[in-house]
Structures are given as C-alpha cells and as structure tokens.
Design an enzyme around this catalytic site. Structure first.
Site, PDB file in Angstrom:
ATOM      1  N   ASP A 277      -9.431   7.690   5.730  1.00 50.94           N
ATOM      2  CA  ASP A 277      -9.169   6.876   4.541  1.00 50.94           C
ATOM      3  C   ASP A 277     -10.050   5.636   4.556  1.00 50.94           C
ATOM      4  OD1 ASP A 277      -8.053   6.238   2.126  1.00 50.94           O
ATOM      5  OD2 ASP A 277      -6.215   5.378   2.945  1.00 50.94           O
TER       6      ASP A 277
ATOM      7  N   GLY B 111       0.829  -1.197   0.000  1.00 47.18           N
ATOM      8  CA  GLY B 111       0.000   0.000   0.000  1.00 47.18           C
ATOM      9  C   GLY B 111       0.857   1.238   0.000  1.00 47.18           C
TER      10      GLY B 111
ATOM     11  N   SER C 230       1.588   3.059   2.424  1.00 47.40           N
ATOM     12  CA  SER C 230       2.415   3.217   3.613  1.00 47.40           C
ATOM     13  C   SER C 230       3.416   2.099   3.817  1.00 47.40           C
ATOM     14  CB  SER C 230       1.521   3.324   4.856  1.00 47.40           C
ATOM     15  OG  SER C 230       0.685   2.188   4.950  1.00 47.40           O
ATOM     16  N   GLY C 231       3.295   0.983   3.078  1.00 45.71           N
ATOM     17  CA  GLY C 231       4.277  -0.072   3.263  1.00 45.71           C
ATOM     18  C   GLY C 231       3.820  -1.418   2.761  1.00 45.71           C
TER      19      GLY C 231
END
Length: 999
Positions: free
Chosen positions: A819, A696, A698-699
């Site tokens: 989100d 994603g 973020s990681g």
C-alpha cells in the site's frame, strides 16, 4: 430479402478488387483491437494494400505485380494476439509490431511459414509464455527482437540452430535457467542482448568468446557470477560491452586491452577487485569506460588517459588510491570524469582541463590536496564542478569567474582561503553555489546580482566579513541562503524582503545588527529562519506570525526587546528559540506548555501570562510587594481548587470510560521495542477526540504529548466483529499483527519507528514516533504544497526509496508493503521521509503469493496486480513510481481532470501531445528542470506496464543518487562487511549495525 442481398453482393464485389495479400492483411487486422483507428485506411476496395498505413511493397521478381515486403506498425496502441495471418504473406521480409499491446502467448505455429522473413521486432508488448521453439526454422531470419515482454522459462535449445541470425535481443523478460552456452555457437551473431532477465546464477560460458563476429554484447543484470574470463580479449570486433549490475568477482583481465574495436565498456555495479589493468591506451576507439561501484584498488593506470578518443571515465565508489596521473593533460576529448568516493590523494596536475573540453567533473569524497588548477575550465565548457570533501587549499582561481557555462558548483569542506573572485559570485547560469566549510574571506560581492539563476547560496563556516549586499535582492530564484558561522556585519538589507522563493534563511553566529525586517509578506515559502547569535535589536516583527509554512524559528542570542508578538501563536513550530535576548512582558498562552520550556531562557523580564502581572524593575515599594503576595496567595488557592476539580472530573470520566468502554488500565498488555520513557497509562489518557490527527481504513491516529515532553502518534485500530469478518480472509487482528510483526524488528532511518504496542481484548494500539509534518499526500495536495520545493521533493523521493529498498532487499524474508502511496509517506521536522502503515504488508519467500482480495489504493495499484492478485516487489515499485509522478506533477493519482485516465496515463499522453513542460508542477523552480526530468523518467520506468521493465528498488535508489550523486552521504566508519546471499552486502544504515533485518 432482395434489399438485404444487394448491399452484401456489392461488398463482396468490392472485396474482389483487393488482391490476396490485401485480404490476408485484413484478416490480420480483424484479430486486432485498434482503439486509435490507426488502420482506418486499410480499405477493402483498394486493388492492392501498397498504400496502406505501415505497408510497403516492392516489385515482384520477373516483372509481376508489386508484393508486400514490409509491415511496420510500431506504437499504434494495437492489442490482441499475434496476427498469424501476416506469416502467410509470401514475400514479407520485415515485420515490426513494437511498442503495442500484443498479448497472450506466441505459439510456434503462429510464426510459420513466414518464408521470407528476415527482420522480426515484437519488442515492448505483453507477450507471455515460453519462447517459440520454431523461430530457428525461419530460414532468412537475421534480426530478432523480443525484448520487454513477459516471456518466461529457459531459452530453448533450438535457438542454437539459427542459420543466419545476426541480432538477438531478449532484454527485460522473465527468462530463467542459466545463461545458455549454446547461443555462443551462433557464428553469424553480431549483437547479443540478454540483459535484465532473472537467470539462475551462472558464470560467463567459456565458449562465449567464440563469436568472432560479435559487435555488441549486453549481459547486464543477468545474475552472472564468477570471474570475467581472459578469453574476452578475443572479441576483435566488439564495439559495445556491458557486463554491469551482476556479481562478477576477481580482477579485470588484462586481455580487455585487446578489444581494439571497443567504443564502450560498462563493468559497473559488480564485485570486481584488484587493480585496473594497464594497456587501455591500445583501445584507439574507446570513448566510454565505466567500472564504478566495485571494489577496485590501487592507482589509476597512467595510460588510461592515453586512449585517444576517451570522453567519459567513471570509476567512482571504489577503493582507488594515489594521484590522478599527469597523463590526463594529454587527453583531447575528455568531457566527463567521475572519481568520487575513492581514496585518491595528491594534487591535481597543474594543466588539468587545459587541453580537453571538460563538461562535468566530480572527484568529491577523496583526499586531494593543493590548489584548484587555474585551467580547469580553459575550454569554457565546464558545467558542473564538484570537488567537495577533499583537502584543496589556496584560493579559488580567478579563471573560474570566466567559466560562464557553470550551473552547479560544490566546493564545501575543503581548505580554500582568500577572497572569492568578483566574477565568480555573478556567474549567470549557476543555480547551486556551495562554498561552505572552508577558510574563505572577504565580502559577498555586489556582482552577485548577475547570478540571476542562483537558487541555493551555501557559504556557511567560512570567514566572510562585511555587509550582505543589497544586490542579493535581485536573485529572484533564491530559495536557500545559508551563511552561518561567518563574520558578516551590518543590517539585513531591505531587498531580502522581496525574495519570494526563499525557504531557508540561516545567518546564525555572525555579527549582524539592526532591526529585523518587517516587510516580509513575500516570504510565503519560508520554513526555516535562523538568525541566532548576532546583535539584532528592536522588536520581533509580528509579521513573522503570518508566514504560512514557517516551522523553524531561532532568534536566540541577540539583543531583541519588547514583547513577544501574539501572532507567533499562528505558527506550527518544530523548533522555537527566543532565549538570551532582552524581551519583556507576558509569554503568549500557547507557548506555556512543556514543549517550549527552553524557548525563553535568559529573558529576565518575561513573565508567565497566567498571573497577568509581569515583574518590573521600577516597582520596588513594599506596598506593591504586599499586593503581589496577596494576589499570589489568591492565585495559589484558586489553582488548588481548580486542580482538585479537574482531578474529580477526570476520575468520574475515567470511571465512565471503564464502565462503558471496558478500558481498565490494569488489564492492558504493553509490548515495547525500545527503552520507553512513558507508560501505557499515559497513552490511554491521550485517546481523546480533540487529539485525533488522522483517520484511515485501519483506524484513527491520535497525537499524544507526554509528561516528559515527548510527542508520539497513537494508532487505534478499528474493531472488526467476528460476524463482519466471516467473509474475509484476514482475522480481526490481522492489521495489528502485520504492523507489529513487520515494524517491531525493523531498524531503519526511513521506516517509521514503532515504539510499542498496547493490547486489550478488542482494542489494539500502536505507538509510533510522531512526524510533525504529517503525510506527503496531505502536504503536497494542500495549499501548503508550495513548501515542498524541488530539493525537498527530491529528498523525499530518495528517502522513501531507501526505505522500500531496505524492505525488499535487506529483510529476510523480503517485505512487500502493498500500500505504497503518498499518504503512507510521513515527513519529520526536516522533511525527511519515512515509510509507514504496514497493516497489509506481506513477507514473501521464493516467487510471489496470490491474495484473495486486492490490497492497495486507487491510482497506485499495478495493472497486473488488479487481475492476477500476484504479490511481489514489482507491485510496490509501480506504486512508488506513482508517488514520484505526484512529486513531479503536484497532481493527485486520480483526478476528474484526467477523465478516465489515471495519473500515469495522463502524464504519458500529455508528454506525447504537449511536451514535458506541461506535466511539471508549475510551482517548481525552472532551474531544476534537468533534475526534475530525470526523476520523472525514473517514475515512468517504475510505472511501466510490464513488471519486468520496472527496476528493483535498489536500482531506483542508485538512479536517484545519480541525479544528484553528491547527495550520497560521506562514508562513515562501517562495521565489518557481512556476507548475504553469497556476496558482501554494501548496504548499511545509520543506527543499524546489521545490514539486513530478520522478520
């Protein structure tokens, strides 16, 4: 020059033909954006505008030319500021611009002079700012509707000076201050609607009862506190009273019985206590009475059923006691009665339903006893019969078999006995038949073939006997068949194999026998198969391994023989049990892990596949035993060498990681939020590319199977260098800190559990509970979407709504996720939904905060957020509405199929042009259409363009529960209620002794 002048002169000449009122209308049109070209016939060459779209004229006084009297332009997609030129029309009495996109503020000067205006409707637009103080200067104004805009501030004191106002509607705005007492001085007022505004907590003004002419009073969701004043009984002309969704306390005043004209009373969702007053039989026009979701106690008054026109009575979720009064038999119009979740008891009156046209009854979750009245469906109109979780006894009345309109029957968890009437099995419109948890006996009747609409047959925990009739194969819509813990016998009928919609088949703990069905290729939606504890023989059909979504398989406790089909390795199983059979041969290699260590117990002839030598009872010679020992010794020696080699390779690989990635295990910091059965070292060992299950913004996310057999998910956050971060408003650790801060203190069944976090220099790890069914987005929009039938989709919507409601309402301070999307809703093995990924979550205090960058995902971002960057709960609610639309339509939030539209706009336009059937996912069973449409309506409400029109998440949960009110779990013993914000909080969750969280 001459060529240019002539057309201009011609245009000027043609406009001279139009009268002055037409010119004013054209001037108003010029200030509006008309994308649909709805006003194309406003032609300047016409002598008058009287035939233009939306324009009405009447003869002028004194026999002069016709004059414009009304401009009616609702729902045309018009946008722009309010066209003040309309107020220069001298005889304009009626003006409606409702349901457009009229925006900006509404200055007082723009509504003047409008000398003849009596009706003004600007509802459902985008107007902002304060209410115009000049409105009371319009001398003939009698109707004013400014609802569903974004007006803010207090209601101006000048509103006390309307000379002729009869209707005032300001519902769904952002109005603040106390509910103004001066409005109740408007003696001409007949309808007052101030509902759903964030007024300051305030009591009902004592002067409110002075409005002798008032017919409609709507003050729902106005933050009212205190008691309902006894003076309410002075509203002699009141037809409709709505005080719902407030914090009103105390008892319902007996003076309510003096509202002789009342047709509808709504007091639900307050903190009202004490008894329901008597005297309601005096309300000769009363049709609807709703005092549900309060703390009312005592018995139901006998005379409430003597109100001659009563049609609908809602008293559910209170503390009412005693029986249903016998006076209910004297009702003549009662169609809908909902008394579930009280403490009512005693038998139902013998003639219950005999004299009134009952359509819907839900008295679940009480302590009613005795038999189900034979006349409960005497009028033949009953559609939904919900009596679950009571103490009803005796048999199911034969008369219910003639109740042909029934669609939903829930009688589970009672003490019913005897045979089920033949005709009851075959009701043609029933889609849910739930008889579980009783003492019913006899067999499943072949008449069940007549139940062509049946989707769920739930009859577990009874004493049903005999075979499953072959006629069950005629139920082409059957999706769930649960008959566990009965006395069924005989083989499974071959006709079961044709049930293509089946997703659950649970027949465990019966006496069924014969071979398992092999022709099951049509079971493409089957996710749960439980045939444990029967007497099945023969082999396991290899075809089971070809079922694409099967993840629960229990065949234990039978007499199955032969080998385990290797095809079963194709399945992604969360529950797998073949124990206590007579299976033989090798266990397929993929089942040799610790995760399946208890799946094969009690099968002595099974052996480990690594030896390639399975024990046989016929091989007993000494030579063969010596040979076996020799091979075992060779195997052990080879294994030792292999393990040593692996250990050496791993050590070299670990040294490489230390030298190149700086992941020295001794320097990691572990912060745990639960008691752990693993260490950070085990987590680090699982960070292998082969274990990546997601990526994603973020990681990466890894699946980690630990030595104790537990599976967790590990999120490794991307490293952001200081240089890359120079232009960002968030630190490199922001996502890590946000999730740890948010999730570390949250305890809720619908929020993903954060076990612990690991931190070392620039590497951050978050360790979550593992959700085996992945994300809703991945499952819904893949070829496995067929797994998600409507009951599962509804459950996902409700679960995730409860999770978000907890964040918004029960955390201090509230948490905004920012989100919300289908990919951030994860599904466990039973398709329970949990909200995840809090990397951009924010806690908010009073008001909302601005962000310097937009957080969220394309297709989910609320329209006002994109240009204001204002963060509040309404942004999450819009995003959740998009998720609901995904569940209903099966479509992505943004898709080339929509053109320039997103999912929200596509749904709205398609429904308008082609109807609701063209937006519902065709994979959903048509028998659930009513529920699907109701949930669709909730989704559209959540995605309203105006934030004020969106309900709170707590309201969303309530609305979803009303779609299936019986889905609300039966109350369990609770901790003592806790005061929150000055009132008792009714929200408690499993495993959470505190109704709120402190973040």
């Amino acid at each position: 020059m001459l060529a240019t002048t002539i057309p201009l002169l011609l245009l000027f000449h043609t406009s001279l033909a139009l009268n002055q009122e037409g010119l004013l209308l054209l001037r108003a049109k010029r200030g509006l954006d008309d994308p649909s070209n709805s006003l194309s016939d406003w032609d300047p060459r016409d002598p008058t505008p009287c035939n233009w779209t939306g324009v009405s004229c009447r003869p002028a006084s004194g026999g002069g030319a016709a004059t414009v009297s009304a401009v009616t332009l609702p729902d045309l997609g018009l946008s722009g500021p309010f066209p003040s030129a309309l107020c220069l029309l001298p005889n304009l009495s009626f003006l409606s611009l409702a349901s457009n996109s009229i925006n900006s503020s509404l200055p007082s000067s723009s509504l003047l002079p409008c000398p003849s205006l009596s009706h003004l409707d600007l509802s459902e637009n985008l107007l902002v700012g304060p209410l115009p103080t000049s409105l009371p200067l319009l001398p003939f104004l009698s109707y004013l509707d400014l609802s569903s805009n974004n007006f803010s501030g207090e209601i101006p004191h000048s509103f006390a000076a309307f000379p002729r106002l009869q209707t005032l509607s300001l519902v769904y705005n952002l109005l603040s201050g106390p509910v103004p007492h001066f409005l109740f001085n408007l003696s001409s007022l007949q309808e007052l609607n101030l509902s759903y505004n964030p007024f300051f907590p305030s009591p009902l003004p004592h002067s409110f009862a002075d409005l002798a002419s008032l017919r409609v009073l709507w003050l729902a969701g106005c933050n009212l506190v205190g008691r309902i004043p006894p003076a309410i009984g002075r509203f002699a002309n009141l037809i409709d009273l709505d005080l719902s969704s407030n914090s009103l306390q105390g008892s319902i005043p007996p003076s309510l019985a003096r509202l002789s004209s009342a047709v509808q009373m709504e007091l639900y969702s307050n903190l009202l206590s004490g008894p329901i007053p008597g005297g309601l039989s005096n309300l000769t026009n009363l049709r609807f009475f709703d005092a549900s979701m309060n703390q009312l106690s005592g018995p139901i008054p006998e005379d409430i059923f003597l109100a001659p026109k009563l049609e609908n009575l809602n008293l559910y979720e209170n503390n009412l006691t005693g029986p249903i009064p016998s006076t209910i038999s004297r009702c003549r119009n009662l169609a809908d009665i909902r008394l579930f979740s009280n403490r009512l008891s005693g038998p139902l009156p013998a003639d219950f339903g005999k004299n009134f046209p009952l359509v819907f009854i839900d008295i679940s979750d009480n302590s009613f006893t005795g038999e189900i009245p034979a006349g409960i469906c005497a009028q033949g109109k009953l559609e939904q019969l919900l009596l679950l979780d009571n103490l009803f006894s005796g048999s199911i009345p034969d008369t219910l078999g003639r109740c042909r309109m029934l669609t939903r029957v829930r009688l589970k968890n009672n003490r019913l006995s005897g045979d089920v009437p033949n005709a009851f099995w075959g009701l043609p419109h029933v889609y849910l038949l739930e008889l579980a948890g009783n003492f019913l006996s006899g067999g499943i009747s072949p008449a069940i073939s007549g139940a062509g609409n049946l989707s769920q047959l739930l009859i577990s925990e009874n004493q049903f006997s005999g075979p499953i009739p072959v006629e069950i194969g005629a139920l082409s819509n059957l999706s769930a068949f649960s008959a566990a813990n009965n006395r069924l016998t005989g083989p499974l009928p071959a006709s079961l194999e044709s049930l293509a919609q089946l997703w659950q088949l649970d027949l465990h703990n019966n006496s069924l026998s014969g071979d398992l069905p092999a022709g099951i290729l049509s079971w493409r939606k089957l996710s749960q198969l439980n045939l444990a504890d029967n007497s099945f023989t023969g082999g396991i059909p290899p075809e089971l391994g070809n079922l694409p979504v099967l993840n629960y398989l229990d065949l234990s406790g039978n007499a199955l023989t032969g080998a385990i089909p290797t095809q079963l390795q194709n399945l992604k199983l969360n529950q797998f049990n073949l124990s206590n059979n007579q299976l033989s041969g090798a266990i397929p290699p993929l089942f040799l892990s610790g995760a399946y260590k208890n799946s094969f117990l009690g099968n002595p002839d099974l052996c480990n596949d690594l030896t390639k030598l399975c024990r046989s009872p016929h091989d007993a010679t000494e030579k063969h035993r010596d040979f076996l020992w020799l091979l075992r010794a060779i195997f052990i020696l080879s294994s030792v060498i292999f393990v040593a080699g692996v250990a050496w390779s791993y050590r070299k690989y670990r040294d490489y990681r230390k030298g190149n990635l700086g992941l020295d295990k001794s320097k990691w910091t572990l912060t745990s939020f639960y008691k752990l059965g693993f260490s950070e070292y085990e987590i680090l060992d699982c960070l292998d590319e082969d274990n990546v299950i997601g990526r994603g913004a973020s990681g990466k996310v890894y699946k980690a199977v630990l030595s104790n057999g537990e599976t967790v998910a590990v999120k490794k956050l991307w490293f952001i260098s200081k240089k890359e971060n120079d232009d960002m408003d968030q630190s490199p650790d922001h996502g890590f800190e946000a999730e740890v801060t948010t999730l570390g203190k949250i305890r809720h069944k619908n929020i993903v559990k954060l076990w612990c976090c690991c931190d070392h220099k620039d590497c951050k790890l978050l360790v979550y509970e593992y959700m085996p069914n992945g994300s809703l987005g991945d499952l819904l929009h893949s070829n496995k979407g067929c797994l998600l039938d409507w009951p599962i989709r509804y459950k996902i919507a409700l679960d995730s709504a409860e999770g978000l409601s907890y964040l918004h309402h029960d955390c201090v301070p509230p948490i905004v996720h920012r989100d919300v999307k289908s990919n951030n809703i994860l599904l466990d093995g039973e398709f329970g939904a949990k909200v995840s990924d809090f990397g951009v979550a924010k806690t908010i205090g009073k008001g909302s905060k601005s962000m310097s960058v937009i957080a969220g995902s394309c297709g989910y971002i609320a329209p006002e957020y994109a240009y204001t960057l204002r963060v509040n709960e309404k942004s999450d609610i819009y995003s959740f509405g998009v998720v609901i639309l995904e569940l209903v339509t099966g479509k992505l939030p943004v898709d080339p199929e929509f053109g320039e539209k997103d999912l929200v706009k596509w749904v709205c336009s398609t429904m308008e042009q082609r109807g609701v059937d063209h937006v519902i996912d065709p994979k959903l069973n048509i028998c659930f259409k009513d529920e699907v449409c109701r949930v669709l309506s909730i989704g559209l409400l959540c995605t309203s363009a105006l934030p004020i029109n969106r309900p709170s998440m707590r309201q969303v949960v309530k609305m979803l529960l009303e779609v299936r009110p019986e889905e609300k779990p039966k109350p369990k013993p609770k901790p003592k209620p806790v005061m929150k914000d000055g009132q008792l909080s009714p929200y408690y969750y499993e495993g959470n002794s505190d109704p709120g969280c402190i973040v």
